[in-house]
Design a protein around this motif. Structure first.
Motif, PDB file in Angstrom:
ATOM      1  N   GLY A   1       0.871  -1.173   0.000  1.00  0.00           N
ATOM      2  CA  GLY A   1       0.000   0.000   0.000  1.00  0.00           C
ATOM      3  C   GLY A   1       0.912   1.228   0.000  1.00  0.00           C
ATOM      4  N   ASN A   2       0.359   2.365   0.370  1.00  0.00           N
ATOM      5  CA  ASN A   2       1.191   3.568   0.409  1.00  0.00           C
ATOM      6  C   ASN A   2       1.850   3.674   1.780  1.00  0.00           C
ATOM      7  OD1 ASN A   2       2.241   6.166  -0.145  1.00  0.00           O
ATOM      8  ND2 ASN A   2       0.451   7.100   0.848  1.00  0.00           N
ATOM      9  N   TYR A   3       3.145   3.876   1.771  1.00  0.00           N
ATOM     10  CA  TYR A   3       3.825   4.005   3.062  1.00  0.00           C
ATOM     11  C   TYR A   3       4.578   5.327   3.123  1.00  0.00           C
ATOM     12  CZ  TYR A   3       7.930   2.400   0.433  1.00  0.00           C
ATOM     13  OH  TYR A   3       8.941   2.270  -0.482  1.00  0.00           O
ATOM     14  N   ASN A   4       5.013   5.626   4.317  1.00  0.00           N
ATOM     15  CA  ASN A   4       5.689   6.898   4.560  1.00  0.00           C
ATOM     16  C   ASN A   4       7.174   6.767   4.271  1.00  0.00           C
ATOM     17  OD1 ASN A   4       6.664   9.286   5.465  1.00  0.00           O
ATOM     18  ND2 ASN A   4       5.380   9.346   7.298  1.00  0.00           N
ATOM     19  N   ARG A   5       7.525   7.182   3.070  1.00  0.00           N
ATOM     20  CA  ARG A   5       8.898   6.989   2.607  1.00  0.00           C
ATOM     21  C   ARG A   5       9.904   7.683   3.523  1.00  0.00           C
ATOM     22  NH1 ARG A   5       9.745   4.891  -1.953  1.00  0.00           N
ATOM     23  NH2 ARG A   5       7.671   5.423  -2.695  1.00  0.00           N
ATOM     24  N   ILE A   6       9.517   8.805   4.042  1.00  0.00           N
ATOM     25  CA  ILE A   6      10.406   9.550   4.927  1.00  0.00           C
ATOM     26  C   ILE A   6      10.907   8.695   6.081  1.00  0.00           C
ATOM     27  CG2 ILE A   6      10.466  11.443   6.536  1.00  0.00           C
ATOM     28  CD1 ILE A   6       8.480  12.883   5.092  1.00  0.00           C
ATOM     29  N   LEU A   7      10.033   7.833   6.534  1.00  0.00           N
ATOM     30  CA  LEU A   7      10.367   7.065   7.737  1.00  0.00           C
ATOM     31  C   LEU A   7      11.154   5.803   7.435  1.00  0.00           C
ATOM     32  CD1 LEU A   7       7.224   7.608   9.964  1.00  0.00           C
ATOM     33  CD2 LEU A   7       9.370   8.856   9.891  1.00  0.00           C
ATOM     34  N   LEU A   8      11.627   5.687   6.212  1.00  0.00           N
ATOM     35  CA  LEU A   8      12.524   4.560   5.934  1.00  0.00           C
ATOM     36  C   LEU A   8      13.784   4.689   6.778  1.00  0.00           C
ATOM     37  CD1 LEU A   8      12.166   4.174   2.066  1.00  0.00           C
ATOM     38  CD2 LEU A   8      11.329   2.633   3.858  1.00  0.00           C
ATOM     39  N   SER A   9      14.187   5.904   7.056  1.00  0.00           N
ATOM     40  CA  SER A   9      15.409   6.079   7.858  1.00  0.00           C
ATOM     41  C   SER A   9      15.261   5.466   9.246  1.00  0.00           C
ATOM     42  CB  SER A   9      15.787   7.556   7.941  1.00  0.00           C
ATOM     43  OG  SER A   9      15.889   8.097   6.650  1.00  0.00           O
ATOM     44  N   PRO A  10      14.216   5.808   9.980  1.00  0.00           N
ATOM     45  CA  PRO A  10      14.036   5.125  11.266  1.00  0.00           C
ATOM     46  C   PRO A  10      13.837   3.611  11.131  1.00  0.00           C
ATOM     47  CG  PRO A  10      12.533   6.996  11.094  1.00  0.00           C
ATOM     48  CD  PRO A  10      13.285   6.943   9.818  1.00  0.00           C
ATOM     49  N   VAL A  11      13.276   3.155  10.023  1.00  0.00           N
ATOM     50  CA  VAL A  11      13.155   1.710   9.847  1.00  0.00           C
ATOM     51  C   VAL A  11      14.547   1.109   9.714  1.00  0.00           C
ATOM     52  CG1 VAL A  11      12.365  -0.137   8.320  1.00  0.00           C
ATOM     53  CG2 VAL A  11      10.852   1.790   8.821  1.00  0.00           C
ATOM     54  N   LEU A  12      15.354   1.756   8.921  1.00  0.00           N
ATOM     55  CA  LEU A  12      16.725   1.272   8.753  1.00  0.00           C
ATOM     56  C   LEU A  12      17.465   1.295  10.082  1.00  0.00           C
ATOM     57  CD1 LEU A  12      19.022   0.366   6.896  1.00  0.00           C
ATOM     58  CD2 LEU A  12      19.570   2.782   6.518  1.00  0.00           C
ATOM     59  N   ALA A  13      17.214   2.333  10.875  1.00  0.00           N
ATOM     60  CA  ALA A  13      17.909   2.453  12.153  1.00  0.00           C
ATOM     61  C   ALA A  13      17.326   1.529  13.216  1.00  0.00           C
ATOM     62  CB  ALA A  13      17.848   3.902  12.634  1.00  0.00           C
ATOM     63  N   GLY A  14      16.272   0.789  12.853  1.00  0.00           N
ATOM     64  CA  GLY A  14      15.687  -0.139  13.814  1.00  0.00           C
ATOM     65  C   GLY A  14      14.766   0.527  14.814  1.00  0.00           C
ATOM     66  N   GLU A  15      14.400   1.777  14.546  1.00  0.00           N
ATOM     67  CA  GLU A  15      13.529   2.479  15.489  1.00  0.00           C
ATOM     68  C   GLU A  15      12.051   2.295  15.161  1.00  0.00           C
ATOM     69  OE1 GLU A  15      15.133   6.358  14.924  1.00  0.00           O
ATOM     70  OE2 GLU A  15      16.922   5.949  16.122  1.00  0.00           O
TER      71      GLU A  15
END
Ligand SMILES: Cc1cc2nc3c(=O)[nH]c(=O)nc-3n(C[C@H](O)[C@H](O)[C@H](O)COP(=O)(O)OP(=O)(O)OC[C@H]3O[C@@H](n4cnc5c(N)ncnc54)[C@H](O)[C@@H]3O)c2cc1C
Ligand code: SF4
Ligand code: SF4
Ligand code: FES
Lengths: 819, 109
Positions: free
Chosen positions: A45-59
């Motif tokens: 679906g549509n996701y918040n691309r901006i927050l890929l950084s916190p995903v990468l950081a494990g947050e």
């Protein structure tokens, strides 16, 4: 169902942030106008691309960042074709063609294909282990690499590169950031802020190689290293290219739509083909392309407005601001901060706190801001920047910002309280404080998630989460019951006394006009209620710095005498502790005769009042009293008035201590001080209490073993016995406690609020804690009082009688003898 | 016919302040606003005769020092809910000099 057939078809290419935001906005405006089909290459679906950084950081997890789940599309009757890429637009037949060859017709087409990471054309760029940073797929690969390998090189020291590097580092990799220039994030930061950023990232273990040019990526089956222009090499198992993005407009270009650096669109977000709209990173509008969500969301609104056939909105371009999403690093940048001859800069650098702020002004307006370490005021500056506010009147305190918190939640709430409703809290979604407050109160929201759901604030990059939480806390109050409305200082403002006092300190406001402007006074120069209050607050807050504004003083304090009903004045010289001498009395008698003073009366405060003095005689009366060694008794002041004493151990057979001496000592130390309302003291030599100390603002009752200190009494409009504060053993301690108490009152009392009311309001225990129990605080209060006394203890009579201060006040402007 | 009398320099009146002009008919208070306009009123509050010249000036109003009546400088009218009116006199500033035209009838009262 007939409806369904006749509905127009809207096809959206690109299931990303801009495209879906447009669809959402369209549904709000015209829910039934179109049959909507969305094609998206990505299988989500549509996701918040901006927050890929916190995903990468494990947050955060991928689930956390989903904005529109597959269900959402269903619920809104949208056909989502995820994992399907459009390979061609046939404008002649008005159809899009999928990779699989299926043709889908449209009446309106929306292109929102975003952009692609730029992959430098280096040898080895296609090796496994070389990736961009754009979508969930990239992040998955990076996370995988971080478990299998050790060394990562990130090419590009911009926003994206640093967020990638930070994430990989958090995942345990050794990360080197390679940057072409010698300043990180040079598009957003100046060299100083870039240097601070580099330092704190280095402290976290990030390694930088800069300036450095990458020449080749090395490896056979997989990347093994990177070679630089200077011939050096670095081992690498993972290379992330984050050197920039390129708008993704191939599809549009192939279809013959006019493109330059992006798909060129008009102010209504239309391409050169009127049926085809485009939004997001793939477009170029007025020569500008954007790589941040805030402008894309602006575009989405305009585009939706036209798709909904409401046809009036136009997009005029956006000014952008940036925050770096690396937890623990606060960085904000907006506008244009390159130095120039026509620009002025205000710089604040506080190495200890790690704070750097640079505000760039041009023609009295903010054109750029770079904040590091303390970014809470970012939105505030940004608002003034976008509004083009003339900030010259607040230039000297501009750099301290509107909401100078940085040191914790309590202050934060307060500064949020001081923000205007128009202040933008969430930059990504353009949500202002007012909108959040309104949603919270009208929709009865209690949690951050509620607010996110209803207002979209804090639902994109999340940098404003703290602020939104403060707005929530501030709107709901300490508990969640309806907070009582605070009483405004006067009708010229909605702010309470407390607000005003706090903001004066926080914002370093140092003049009455500055306070009025900053706090958006509703009247031009206030009124007789607020001006004296502000004058006092400024005087008490900035001793020695603030210049007392005579025109904001009530007449008695302006002319240092008490106005009487016939416009004459009364004059009361100080008699320390109620003690006088024959020569003083003689001088008083002489003055009374010389100036034909009609009434001489003993006051309740143990001194002598000369009543009925003409205004123009005041300076001469004072001069004579001064000559006899007397000074103003401040009988007119919201300040220290009298210290009433009994004769105590010196004469009285019951006396336990030298109450007179102590009274004189107190008066000599405290005279001249301005307080929220008048302060009267009393000192009795024994519990028989002949000085009536227990109905004074502060009273001392001497006992054999020391001194009982009482306060918060009243014997005027209200009669109230004092509260017992504490008992001490020495005169010095007595002085210290009383002075500290008075200072606390000076700092917290509301103007015209007598000490007993202040005590009622804040509570006896609270006061005792800070004045009695906390000795360090007591000493600090004492020191502040002593400091301010340096500037307060000048006899106002002498200044006017012999030093010519305020001469105009006492003489008529002219005497006319009319024919 | 208004006859103007020079009464002094504008700078001798504080901004948001007032000075008194003595006349045989009683004192006249001359006020100066923040934006350097001047107004002249009898120095007598319509309430109980308080000296308006001693009040706090805000925008184009003054608050009487005795019981806080608020008086409009331009008209001399008390601001509601209070009632009453003080006589006004024409006043003007030219090149930093303040001129007053005393309205006899009003002043002699
Ligand atoms: C890691 C990262 C961090 C970021 N941080 C911030 C930030 O802090 N603040 C900020 O403001 N911005 C940030 N951005 C930028 C922001 O994410 C983008 O500006 C925004 O997502 C762009 O929206 P868009 O709709 O134009 O493009 P996208 O969100 O990229 O959406 C485009 C979609 O179209 C799909 N697509 C492309 N071509 C086709 C096709 N032919 N057929 C079907 N589908 C297609 C793509 O797969 C993609 O899903 C960040 C970006 C990244 C990658
Ligand atoms: S209070 Fe006590 S010490 Fe003071 S005069 Fe009265 S009886 Fe004497
Ligand atoms: S008690 Fe009332 S009348 Fe007497 S001086 Fe005080 S205010 Fe005036
Ligand atoms: S005399 Fe002016 S208010 Fe009473």
């Amino acid at each position: 169902m007939l409806d369904k057939v006749t509905k127009q078809k809207l096809v959206v290419i690109g299931n990303g942030m801009a495209g879906i935001r447009t669809v959402e906005a369209l549904l709000e405006r015209a829910p039934d106008l179109y049959d909507i089909t969305v094609f998206g290459s990505e299988p989500y679906g549509n996701y918040n691309r901006i927050l890929l950084s916190p995903v990468l950081a494990g947050e955060k997890t991928v689930d956390d960042i989903m904005l529109n789940t597959v269900d959402w599309y269903e619920d809104n009757n949208i056909t989502l074709r995820k994992g399907e890429t459009i390979s061609m637009i046939d404008r002649r037949t008005c159809e899009v063609v999928t990779e699989a060859g299926e043709r889908v017709p449209y009446d309106r087409l929306l292109i929102a294909t975003g952009s692609n990471p730029i992959m430098l054309p280096l040898p080895g760029k296609d090796l496994p282990g070389v990736i961009g940073f754009r979508d969930i797929y990239d992040v998955d690969r990076m996370i995988k690499a971080s478990t299998d390998y050790r060394n990562a090189v990130v090419i590009g020291g911009g926003l994206l590169g640093l967020e990638a590097a930070n994430g990989l580092m958090k995942r345990g990799m050794n990360v080197t950031v390679v940057h072409l220039l010698d300043t990180l994030m040079e598009r957003q930061l100046d060299p100083v802020a870039g240097g601070l950023l580099r330092k704190s990232l280095e402290e976290r273990g990030m390694v930088f190689k800069m300036p450095a040019q990458t020449q080749a990526i090395l490896g056979e089956d997989r990347v093994t290293g990177v070679r630089f222009g200077d011939g050096t090499e670095l081992a690498a198992d993972l290379v992330v290219m984050a050197v920039g993005i390129r708008p993704n407009f191939e599809l549009a270009k192939k279809a013959g739509l006019y493109c330059e650096r992006g798909i060129v669109v008009s102010d209504t977000m239309q391409t050169y083909d009127g049926r085809i709209y485009a939004v997001g990173e793939c477009v170029q509008h007025r020569r500008q392309t954007y790589g941040l969500v805030a402008p894309l969301f602006d575009q989405a609104k305009v585009c939706a407005n036209h798709l909904a056939m409401k046809g009036f909105a136009t997009y005029d371009g956006s000014v952008t601001s940036t925050k770096l999403k690396v937890t623990g690093i606060d960085l904000f940048s907006a506008g244009d901060f390159a130095p120039g001859p026509d620009k002025e800069e205000i710089v604040l650098q506080d190495a200890n706190r790690g704070v750097y702020k640079r505000i760039i002004l041009k023609d009295k307006k903010i054109v750029g801001a770079v904040l590091y370490g303390d970014t809470i005021d970012g939105p505030w500056y940004f608002q003034h920047l976008r509004d083009g506010t003339d900030v010259s009147h607040m230039r000297e305190r501009l750099v301290f910002g509107a909401a100078n918190l940085g040191d914790g939640g309590v202050n934060g709430q307060n500064s949020v309280a001081a923000m205007s409703d128009e202040t933008e809290i969430c930059g990504c979604n353009g949500v202002c404080k007012g909108a959040i407050v309104k949603a919270i109160s009208e929709k009865k929201l209690f949690t951050l998630d509620d607010v996110r759901a209803h207002t979209k604030a804090s639902s994109s990059c999340g940098s404003c989460t703290g602020l939104v939480e403060q707005v929530l806390a501030f709107t709901l109050g300490g508990d969640y019951s309806a907070a009582p409305k605070v009483k405004p200082l006067c009708k010229c403002t909605d702010h309470s006394h407390d607000d005003v006092r706090r903001v004066i300190v926080e914002q370093q406001l140092k003049t009455i006009p500055a306070v009025m402007r900053f706090m958006e006074w509703k009247t031009l120069n206030g009124c007789h209620s607020c001006r004296p209050a502000l004058n006092y607050y400024l005087l008490a807050t900035w001793p020695g710095e603030y210049r007392d504004d005579q025109q904001s003083r009530f007449i008695n304090e302006r002319v240092h005498a008490n106005i009487q009903k016939d416009g004459t004045y009364s004059v009361v010289p100080r008699m320390w502790g109620g003690v006088t001498t024959p020569s003083e009395l003689r001088a008083i008698a002489d003055v009374a005769e010389k100036f034909n003073i009609p009434t001489v009366k003993v006051t309740g405060g143990q001194r002598i009042d000369l009543l009925g003095v003409k205004k123009e005689d005041l300076p001469a009366v004072w001069a004579d009293l001064n000559d006899a060694g007397m000074v103003s008794g401040h009988a007119y002041a919201k300040g220290l008035r009298t210290v009433k004493t009994c004769v105590g151990s010196e004469w009285c057979r019951f006396g336990t201590q030298d109450s007179t001496g102590l009274g004189v000592k107190l008066e000599k130390f405290m005279w001249g001080s301005w307080t929220p309302a008048k302060v009267k003291l009393g000192v009795s030599g024994c519990p028989r209490n002949c000085a009536e100390a227990t109905c004074k603002d502060v009273g001392v009752v001497c006992v054999d073993s020391g001194y009982e200190i009482h306060f918060a009494g009243a014997a005027g409009l209200h009669i109230k016995g004092t509260e017992f504060l504490t008992k001490v053993e020495t005169e010095d301690e007595t002085l210290e406690v009383i002075v500290a108490l008075t200072q606390l009152y000076r700092e917290e009392g509301w103007y015209l609020e007598r000490m007993y009311k202040w005590c009622d309001r804040v509570g006896l225990e609270q006061i005792r804690k800070r004045v009695v129990d906390d000795i360090a605080n007591r000493k600090a209060l004492f020191a502040r009082f002593a400091h301010s006394q340096q500037f307060a203890q000048t006899d106002p009579w002498a200044e006017r009688a012999s030093r010519g201060v305020d001469r105009n006040e006492f003489a008529p402007l002219a005497e006319l003898e009319l024919a | 016919m208004t006859s103007w009398i020079e009464i002094g320099a504008l700078d001798d009146i504080p901004r948001l302040g007032s000075r008194v002009v003595r006349t045989p008919g009683g004192n006249i208070a001359v006020f100066r606003t923040e934006s350097d306009e001047v107004f002249a009123l009898d120095d007598r509050c319509p309430h109980k005769g308080g000296p308006l010249s001693q009040g706090i000036v805000h925008n184009k109003r003054v608050t009487c020092p005795l019981h806080n009546f608020v008086i409009e400088l331009a008209s001399g009218q008390a601001v509601a809910p209070d009632e009453g009116c003080t006589h006004t006199h024409p006043a003007k500033v030219e090149n930093g000099v303040v001129w007053l035209s005393v309205r006899q009838a009003a002043a002699v009262s």
